[in-house]
Design a protein around this motif. Structure first.
Motif, PDB file in Angstrom:
ATOM      1  N   LEU A 168      50.639  37.592 100.954  1.00 41.19           N
ATOM      2  CA  LEU A 168      50.328  37.323  99.335  1.00 41.19           C
ATOM      3  C   LEU A 168      50.433  38.523  98.421  1.00 41.19           C
ATOM      4  N   VAL A 169      49.853  39.596  98.958  1.00 35.90           N
ATOM      5  CA  VAL A 169      49.778  41.039  98.306  1.00 35.90           C
ATOM      6  C   VAL A 169      51.217  41.595  97.966  1.00 35.90           C
ATOM      7  N   GLU A 170      51.991  41.406  99.071  1.00 38.81           N
ATOM      8  CA  GLU A 170      53.397  41.695  98.805  1.00 38.81           C
ATOM      9  C   GLU A 170      54.235  40.750  97.890  1.00 38.81           C
ATOM     10  N   ALA A 171      53.812  39.630  97.884  1.00 39.90           N
ATOM     11  CA  ALA A 171      54.429  38.751  96.800  1.00 39.90           C
ATOM     12  C   ALA A 171      53.862  39.210  95.470  1.00 39.90           C
ATOM     13  N   VAL A 172      52.652  39.309  95.005  1.00 42.94           N
ATOM     14  CA  VAL A 172      52.325  39.604  94.058  1.00 42.94           C
ATOM     15  C   VAL A 172      52.882  40.989  93.590  1.00 42.94           C
ATOM     16  N   CYS A 173      52.994  41.824  94.493  1.00 43.96           N
ATOM     17  CA  CYS A 173      53.670  43.346  93.889  1.00 43.96           C
ATOM     18  C   CYS A 173      55.145  42.939  93.442  1.00 43.96           C
ATOM     19  N   ALA A 174      55.656  42.321  94.218  1.00 41.01           N
ATOM     20  CA  ALA A 174      57.430  41.922  94.044  1.00 41.01           C
ATOM     21  C   ALA A 174      57.233  41.421  92.868  1.00 41.01           C
ATOM     22  N   ASP A 175      56.285  40.606  92.034  1.00 47.74           N
ATOM     23  CA  ASP A 175      56.430  40.062  91.034  1.00 47.74           C
ATOM     24  C   ASP A 175      55.971  40.975  89.614  1.00 47.74           C
ATOM     25  N   VAL A 176      55.433  41.955  89.897  1.00 46.09           N
ATOM     26  CA  VAL A 176      55.002  42.971  88.769  1.00 46.09           C
ATOM     27  C   VAL A 176      56.498  43.799  88.426  1.00 46.09           C
ATOM     28  N   ASP A 177      56.432  43.924  86.995  1.00 40.07           N
ATOM     29  CA  ASP A 177      57.486  44.897  86.664  1.00 40.07           C
ATOM     30  C   ASP A 177      56.915  46.373  86.873  1.00 40.07           C
ATOM     31  N   GLY A 178      58.127  47.260  87.225  1.00 37.84           N
ATOM     32  CA  GLY A 178      57.777  48.672  87.543  1.00 37.84           C
ATOM     33  C   GLY A 178      57.733  48.480  89.242  1.00 37.84           C
ATOM     34  N   VAL A 179      57.552  50.106  89.657  1.00 38.40           N
ATOM     35  CA  VAL A 179      57.555  50.191  90.983  1.00 38.40           C
ATOM     36  C   VAL A 179      55.916  49.877  91.551  1.00 38.40           C
ATOM     37  N   GLU A 212      48.372  46.527  86.941  1.00 44.73           N
ATOM     38  CA  GLU A 212      48.855  45.129  86.851  1.00 44.73           C
ATOM     39  C   GLU A 212      48.640  44.159  88.062  1.00 44.73           C
ATOM     40  N   ALA A 213      49.055  45.093  89.200  1.00 47.12           N
ATOM     41  CA  ALA A 213      49.096  44.293  90.544  1.00 47.12           C
ATOM     42  C   ALA A 213      47.453  44.107  90.719  1.00 47.12           C
ATOM     43  N   CYS A 214      46.686  45.285  90.669  1.00 42.58           N
ATOM     44  CA  CYS A 214      45.125  44.960  90.883  1.00 42.58           C
ATOM     45  C   CYS A 214      44.675  43.827  90.073  1.00 42.58           C
ATOM     46  N   GLU A 215      44.975  43.637  88.984  1.00 40.18           N
ATOM     47  CA  GLU A 215      44.371  42.683  88.048  1.00 40.18           C
ATOM     48  C   GLU A 215      44.813  41.351  88.458  1.00 40.18           C
ATOM     49  N   ARG A 216      46.115  41.056  88.961  1.00 41.06           N
ATOM     50  CA  ARG A 216      46.730  39.743  89.210  1.00 41.06           C
ATOM     51  C   ARG A 216      45.828  39.628  90.797  1.00 41.06           C
ATOM     52  N   LEU A 217      45.617  40.300  91.581  1.00 42.10           N
ATOM     53  CA  LEU A 217      45.275  40.204  92.928  1.00 42.10           C
ATOM     54  C   LEU A 217      43.714  39.840  92.840  1.00 42.10           C
ATOM     55  N   LYS A 218      42.964  40.474  92.107  1.00 45.01           N
ATOM     56  CA  LYS A 218      41.753  39.939  91.631  1.00 45.01           C
ATOM     57  C   LYS A 218      41.530  38.535  91.350  1.00 45.01           C
ATOM     58  N   GLU A 219      42.639  38.145  90.491  1.00 45.20           N
ATOM     59  CA  GLU A 219      42.880  36.672  90.207  1.00 45.20           C
ATOM     60  C   GLU A 219      43.033  35.657  91.191  1.00 45.20           C
ATOM     61  N   ARG A 220      43.631  36.460  92.165  1.00 42.85           N
ATOM     62  CA  ARG A 220      44.262  35.680  93.474  1.00 42.85           C
ATOM     63  C   ARG A 220      43.046  35.585  94.315  1.00 42.85           C
ATOM     64  N   GLY A 221      41.992  35.984  94.160  1.00 41.84           N
ATOM     65  CA  GLY A 221      40.837  36.201  95.129  1.00 41.84           C
ATOM     66  C   GLY A 221      40.656  37.398  96.020  1.00 41.84           C
ATOM     67  N   ALA A 222      41.055  38.552  95.696  1.00 41.19           N
ATOM     68  CA  ALA A 222      40.873  39.864  96.469  1.00 41.19           C
ATOM     69  C   ALA A 222      39.635  40.039  96.257  1.00 41.19           C
ATOM     70  N   LYS A 223      38.632  40.486  97.458  1.00 36.10           N
ATOM     71  CA  LYS A 223      37.193  41.011  97.088  1.00 36.10           C
ATOM     72  C   LYS A 223      37.162  42.111  96.468  1.00 36.10           C
ATOM     73  N   ARG A 224      38.396  43.038  96.790  1.00 39.48           N
ATOM     74  CA  ARG A 224      38.308  44.269  95.959  1.00 39.48           C
ATOM     75  C   ARG A 224      39.661  44.613  95.746  1.00 39.48           C
ATOM     76  N   ALA A 225      39.823  45.307  94.433  1.00 34.55           N
ATOM     77  CA  ALA A 225      41.162  45.753  94.061  1.00 34.55           C
ATOM     78  C   ALA A 225      40.725  47.165  93.396  1.00 34.55           C
ATOM     79  N   LEU A 226      40.539  48.397  94.177  1.00 34.26           N
ATOM     80  CA  LEU A 226      40.151  49.616  93.851  1.00 34.26           C
ATOM     81  C   LEU A 226      41.240  50.792  93.931  1.00 34.26           C
ATOM     82  N   ILE A 227      41.246  51.188  92.581  1.00 34.77           N
ATOM     83  CA  ILE A 227      42.190  52.495  92.560  1.00 34.77           C
ATOM     84  C   ILE A 227      41.538  53.527  93.272  1.00 34.77           C
ATOM     85  N   LEU A 228      42.672  54.241  94.068  1.00 34.93           N
ATOM     86  CA  LEU A 228      41.949  55.412  94.872  1.00 34.93           C
ATOM     87  C   LEU A 228      42.154  56.448  94.300  1.00 34.93           C
TER      88      LEU A 228
END
Length: 293
Positions: free
Chosen positions: A138-149, A172-188
């Motif tokens: 799911l993470v791979e699919a969301v990343c593939a759908d985001v514009d940019g690298v 952008e990927a973090c926001e979408r992954l939170k919407e898809r149910g990620a427990k956390r999407a944290l910039i490192l």
């Protein structure tokens, strides 16, 4: 079978390696040799430097390598790996442990790798983020759908995947992954997009250094981040080490393959206990420990 595993960037802390330095004459000689090779007193930064100083890629990578290898060498005859692996930078420490690289050659490679990666980080605003609680696919699919690298960069354990890429694309990927149910999407808090296509300039820069370094036949197989399977051919090891800069770290898959091939104990050599935790998340039954002098 004993598997020796070596940590990567992020394991650093102020005071790292001091116990090894104090308890082993061999370790002290390696620390002093490292200062000579690097041309600055990295030992002082490791023992007394601030978290900010230690976080700089050109310090962090050599520091973790020196700590790991000095500790491994200090174990002496008791350290007999039957397989080795390292997480990202830790792969170079592992290649000293299985006698593919000398300490001096490996440290020079680590230093060049760190400088090349630092330079690549500065050319594009980029980052990494930890995604917890979602299936890898799911993470791979969301990343593939985001514009940019933005790509999957570190497969750390089931349910923990690090993504890497351009700053805006990762956000952008973090926001979408939170919407898809990620427990956390944290910039490192990292210097840039490691293990992504944005590291291509670093890979090109490191290619010559790796090509000009002697890679010996290993004393035991290494499970590399790129291949995830046992590798013993020096030419293949060299190729995998270079491609690792732009390819994902497949740690989950490497641990699974080590277990399938008979690993009964995972001994973490270096600062921290991060890898032991990841191994336990791959297999609760795995026996783990920290190397100590």
């Amino acid at each position: 079978m004993k598997a020796y595993i070596f940590p990567g960037q992020g394991a650093q802390f102020t005071g790292m390696g001091k116990d090894v330095y104090d308890n082993s004459e061999l370790a002290r000689s390696l620390f002093n040799r490292a200062n000579e090779i690097l041309g600055f007193d990295i030992t002082k930064i490791m023992f007394e430097g601030s978290a900010e100083e230690l976080k700089q890629t050109n310090v962090t990578q050599p520091a973790i390598f020196i700590h790991s290898v000095a500790l491994f060498k200090s174990l002496g005859e008791s350290a007999k790996p039957e397989m080795v692996a390292g997480h990202s930078l830790g792969e170079i420490s592992a290649l000293v442990a299985n006698e593919v690289l000398s300490f001096e050659d490996a440290l020079q490679l680590v230093s060049k790798r760190a400088q090349a990666m630092q330079k690549a980080c500065e050319s594009t605003p980029s980052t990494m983020a930890a995604i917890l609680g979602l299936e890898d696919e799911l993470v791979e699919a969301v990343c593939a759908d985001v514009d940019g690298v933005v790509v999957a960069a570190n497969y750390n354990c089931p349910g923990q995947l690090i993504i890497s890429g351009e700053l805006s694309a990762v956000e952008e990927a973090c926001e979408r992954l939170k919407e898809r149910g990620a427990k956390r999407a944290l910039i490192l808090p990292v210097g840039g997009a490691f293990h992504s296509p944005l590291m291509e300039p670093a890979r090109e820069e490191l290619a010559t250094a790796i090509e000009n370094t002697t890679f010996n036949t290993p004393s035991c197989p290494i499970y590399q981040n790129v291949s995830t399977t046992a590798v013993s051919d020096p030419a293949e090891i060299k190729k995998n080490l270079l491609f690792q800069l732009t390819a994902p770290v497949k740690w989950t898959q490497s641990v699974q393959n080590m277990l399938a091939d008979g690993a009964t104990e995972f001994i973490e050599v270096g600062p921290g206990k991060v890898l032991q935790g990841l191994v336990k998340k791959v297999s609760r039954d795995a026996v783990t420990s920290s190397a100590t002098v």
